[in-house]
Design a protein around this motif. Sequence first.
Motif, PDB file in Angstrom:
ATOM      1  N   GLY A  51      38.126  21.396  25.576  1.00 18.82           N
ATOM      2  CA  GLY A  51      36.603  21.974  26.099  1.00 18.82           C
ATOM      3  C   GLY A  51      35.687  20.926  25.312  1.00 18.82           C
ATOM      4  N   ALA A  52      36.450  20.687  24.214  1.00 23.16           N
ATOM      5  CA  ALA A  52      35.661  19.313  22.935  1.00 23.16           C
ATOM      6  C   ALA A  52      35.636  18.099  24.036  1.00 23.16           C
ATOM      7  CB  ALA A  52      36.282  19.592  21.788  1.00 23.16           C
ATOM      8  N   HIS A  54      36.453  17.553  26.821  1.00 27.77           N
ATOM      9  CA  HIS A  54      35.049  17.618  29.098  1.00 27.77           C
ATOM     10  C   HIS A  54      33.716  17.512  28.525  1.00 27.77           C
ATOM     11  CE1 HIS A  54      33.305  20.031  31.855  1.00 27.77           C
ATOM     12  NE2 HIS A  54      33.991  19.738  32.387  1.00 27.77           N
ATOM     13  N   ASP A  55      33.539  18.238  27.178  1.00 25.97           N
ATOM     14  CA  ASP A  55      32.282  17.771  27.207  1.00 25.97           C
ATOM     15  C   ASP A  55      31.683  16.407  26.549  1.00 25.97           C
ATOM     16  OD1 ASP A  55      31.471  20.349  27.279  1.00 25.97           O
ATOM     17  OD2 ASP A  55      31.470  20.424  24.910  1.00 25.97           O
ATOM     18  N   LEU A  56      32.972  15.860  26.011  1.00 31.07           N
ATOM     19  CA  LEU A  56      31.855  14.384  25.405  1.00 31.07           C
ATOM     20  C   LEU A  56      33.014  13.665  26.471  1.00 31.07           C
ATOM     21  CD1 LEU A  56      34.049  14.393  21.541  1.00 31.07           C
ATOM     22  CD2 LEU A  56      31.518  14.353  22.392  1.00 31.07           C
ATOM     23  N   LEU A  59      30.870  14.949  30.610  1.00 31.53           N
ATOM     24  CA  LEU A  59      29.421  15.619  31.274  1.00 31.53           C
ATOM     25  C   LEU A  59      28.807  14.607  30.744  1.00 31.53           C
ATOM     26  CD1 LEU A  59      29.699  19.559  29.755  1.00 31.53           C
ATOM     27  CD2 LEU A  59      29.598  18.461  32.495  1.00 31.53           C
TER      28      LEU A  59
END
Length: 59
Positions: A51-52, A54-56, A59
């Motif tokens: 998740g981290a 993917h965010d970094l 997105l």
Amino acid sequence: MQHTTEDRRPAPDAPDAPDPPDPQARGCLYALSQPPLMLFLAVVAGLVFLGAAHDLLLL
């Protein structure tokens, strides 16, 4: 009237040394050494990492 306080004096035949710890009472490090718990924590950590990432990165 009834006396309600406990007698805190040790019994005359009581040993002075405290009782040894219960062998069944084990702490957190013993729990962390169990394979199912470590597998669960590894999966959760992997999901958090994905998740981290993917965010970094996306997105």
